[in-house]
Write a protein that holds these residues in place. Sequence first.
Motif, PDB file in Angstrom:
ATOM      1  N   MET A   1      45.556  39.673  16.773  1.00  0.00           N
ATOM      2  CA  MET A   1      44.596  38.676  17.213  1.00  0.00           C
ATOM      3  C   MET A   1      43.998  39.148  18.533  1.00  0.00           C
ATOM      4  O   MET A   1      44.703  39.652  19.390  1.00  0.00           O
ATOM      5  CB  MET A   1      45.309  37.331  17.381  1.00  0.00           C
ATOM      6  CG  MET A   1      44.367  36.172  17.583  1.00  0.00           C
ATOM      7  SD  MET A   1      45.180  34.553  17.753  1.00  0.00           S
ATOM      8  CE  MET A   1      45.748  34.265  16.104  1.00  0.00           C
ATOM      9  N   SER A   2      42.710  38.985  18.688  1.00  0.00           N
ATOM     10  CA  SER A   2      42.026  39.344  19.920  1.00  0.00           C
ATOM     11  C   SER A   2      42.509  38.452  21.048  1.00  0.00           C
ATOM     12  O   SER A   2      43.229  37.490  20.844  1.00  0.00           O
ATOM     13  CB  SER A   2      40.517  39.178  19.747  1.00  0.00           C
ATOM     14  OG  SER A   2      40.054  39.982  18.697  1.00  0.00           O
TER      15      SER A   2
ATOM     16  N   LEU B   1      36.605  29.256  18.694  1.00  0.00           N
ATOM     17  CA  LEU B   1      37.506  29.416  17.557  1.00  0.00           C
ATOM     18  C   LEU B   1      38.101  28.102  17.073  1.00  0.00           C
ATOM     19  O   LEU B   1      38.420  27.963  15.899  1.00  0.00           O
ATOM     20  CB  LEU B   1      38.658  30.355  17.921  1.00  0.00           C
ATOM     21  CG  LEU B   1      38.300  31.662  18.616  1.00  0.00           C
ATOM     22  CD1 LEU B   1      39.562  32.440  18.921  1.00  0.00           C
ATOM     23  CD2 LEU B   1      37.344  32.460  17.762  1.00  0.00           C
TER      24      LEU B   1
ATOM     25  N   TRP C   1      38.424  31.730  11.265  1.00  0.00           N
ATOM     26  CA  TRP C   1      39.736  31.840  11.914  1.00  0.00           C
ATOM     27  C   TRP C   1      40.809  31.008  11.228  1.00  0.00           C
ATOM     28  O   TRP C   1      41.960  31.009  11.658  1.00  0.00           O
ATOM     29  CB  TRP C   1      39.606  31.454  13.386  1.00  0.00           C
ATOM     30  CG  TRP C   1      38.970  32.541  14.182  1.00  0.00           C
ATOM     31  CD1 TRP C   1      37.635  32.808  14.282  1.00  0.00           C
ATOM     32  CD2 TRP C   1      39.640  33.536  14.934  1.00  0.00           C
ATOM     33  NE1 TRP C   1      37.444  33.910  15.065  1.00  0.00           N
ATOM     34  CE2 TRP C   1      38.654  34.379  15.492  1.00  0.00           C
ATOM     35  CE3 TRP C   1      40.973  33.798  15.206  1.00  0.00           C
ATOM     36  CZ2 TRP C   1      38.968  35.457  16.293  1.00  0.00           C
ATOM     37  CZ3 TRP C   1      41.293  34.875  16.022  1.00  0.00           C
ATOM     38  CH2 TRP C   1      40.296  35.686  16.541  1.00  0.00           C
ATOM     39  N   GLN C   2      40.466  30.293  10.174  1.00  0.00           N
ATOM     40  CA  GLN C   2      41.460  29.495   9.462  1.00  0.00           C
ATOM     41  C   GLN C   2      42.445  30.417   8.749  1.00  0.00           C
ATOM     42  O   GLN C   2      42.083  31.477   8.254  1.00  0.00           O
ATOM     43  CB  GLN C   2      40.765  28.552   8.483  1.00  0.00           C
ATOM     44  CG  GLN C   2      40.000  27.470   9.200  1.00  0.00           C
ATOM     45  CD  GLN C   2      39.197  26.577   8.287  1.00  0.00           C
ATOM     46  OE1 GLN C   2      39.254  26.673   7.068  1.00  0.00           O
ATOM     47  NE2 GLN C   2      38.416  25.686   8.887  1.00  0.00           N
ATOM     48  N   GLY C   3      43.704  30.001   8.726  1.00  0.00           N
ATOM     49  CA  GLY C   3      44.742  30.784   8.066  1.00  0.00           C
ATOM     50  C   GLY C   3      45.271  31.933   8.902  1.00  0.00           C
ATOM     51  O   GLY C   3      46.015  32.782   8.402  1.00  0.00           O
ATOM     52  N   ARG C   4      44.922  31.978  10.188  1.00  0.00           N
ATOM     53  CA  ARG C   4      45.364  33.070  11.065  1.00  0.00           C
ATOM     54  C   ARG C   4      46.246  32.582  12.209  1.00  0.00           C
ATOM     55  O   ARG C   4      46.468  33.310  13.169  1.00  0.00           O
ATOM     56  CB  ARG C   4      44.131  33.792  11.620  1.00  0.00           C
ATOM     57  CG  ARG C   4      43.304  34.437  10.502  1.00  0.00           C
ATOM     58  CD  ARG C   4      41.966  34.950  10.952  1.00  0.00           C
ATOM     59  NE  ARG C   4      42.075  36.009  11.945  1.00  0.00           N
ATOM     60  CZ  ARG C   4      41.034  36.582  12.523  1.00  0.00           C
ATOM     61  NH1 ARG C   4      39.804  36.216  12.191  1.00  0.00           N
ATOM     62  NH2 ARG C   4      41.203  37.522  13.417  1.00  0.00           N
ATOM     63  N   GLY C   5      46.731  31.340  12.128  1.00  0.00           N
ATOM     64  CA  GLY C   5      47.638  30.810  13.147  1.00  0.00           C
ATOM     65  C   GLY C   5      46.960  30.062  14.286  1.00  0.00           C
ATOM     66  O   GLY C   5      47.641  29.538  15.164  1.00  0.00           O
ATOM     67  N   MET C   6      45.639  29.980  14.267  1.00  0.00           N
ATOM     68  CA  MET C   6      44.929  29.308  15.351  1.00  0.00           C
ATOM     69  C   MET C   6      45.224  27.808  15.370  1.00  0.00           C
ATOM     70  O   MET C   6      45.407  27.213  16.432  1.00  0.00           O
ATOM     71  CB  MET C   6      43.421  29.560  15.230  1.00  0.00           C
ATOM     72  CG  MET C   6      42.610  28.993  16.378  1.00  0.00           C
ATOM     73  SD  MET C   6      43.078  29.607  18.015  1.00  0.00           S
ATOM     74  CE  MET C   6      42.877  31.365  17.773  1.00  0.00           C
TER      75      MET C   6
ATOM     76  N   ARG D   1      47.961  26.266  14.377  1.00  0.00           N
ATOM     77  CA  ARG D   1      49.318  26.069  14.913  1.00  0.00           C
ATOM     78  C   ARG D   1      49.350  26.286  16.424  1.00  0.00           C
ATOM     79  O   ARG D   1      50.043  25.558  17.142  1.00  0.00           O
ATOM     80  CB  ARG D   1      50.302  27.006  14.227  1.00  0.00           C
ATOM     81  CG  ARG D   1      50.631  26.574  12.820  1.00  0.00           C
ATOM     82  CD  ARG D   1      51.686  27.501  12.197  1.00  0.00           C
ATOM     83  NE  ARG D   1      52.026  27.048  10.884  1.00  0.00           N
ATOM     84  CZ  ARG D   1      52.959  26.143  10.614  1.00  0.00           C
ATOM     85  NH1 ARG D   1      53.650  25.604  11.580  1.00  0.00           N
ATOM     86  NH2 ARG D   1      53.215  25.785   9.368  1.00  0.00           N
TER      87      ARG D   1
END
Length: 183
Positions: A1-2, A68, A99-104, A106
């Motif tokens: 992740m950036s 995001l 960005w969905q499904g990448r832990g954002m 949570r």
Amino acid sequence: MSEVLIRPVFPADHAAISDLLHAAYARQMRSAYPEPLTRAALPLLTRPVPSLLFGGRYVLAEVGDEVLGIAGWSDISPFGRTCPPGQAHLRHLAVAPAWQGRGMGRLLMAHLVAMADRAGVRHLHCLCPLNAAPFCSATGFDMLGEVFLSLSPDVSLPAAQMRRDLGPHPVHCPLPIEAGATL
């Protein structure tokens, strides 16, 4: 992740927040609601209340100029009533579709829960669209039941009424990032 910055929301963010809410909710609600209901509900769900948005309880996640996600809580219920002491409501949590499904989500939920806990909130309530209920359950909320959320005289949305107890209980999410911190 950036490198992700989580920071307080400012008045200049209002348009970007509305756009983000519309894009995120439109994508996610299609799985739970018929298109006409989604189309009617979106303008009502994606219009954040400025007095709540800029009260220090909303945060924005961004990389550079790209927004995001957003998360916020309030001691004012979605019906405009002040919550009893120690109680609050999750008001918005949305993540940009890319960005969905990448832990954002949570990450934002963990930050929001930590903010509310530090402010003395012991019970965080959530009245969310049905498509968001699995995410809320996965981040520590208990389902209390289904209700109809009256958004206008003509639009009622089946929704999930949920609650998460805070305080001395273990946090179900990763450690929060302080406002202004980066990953």
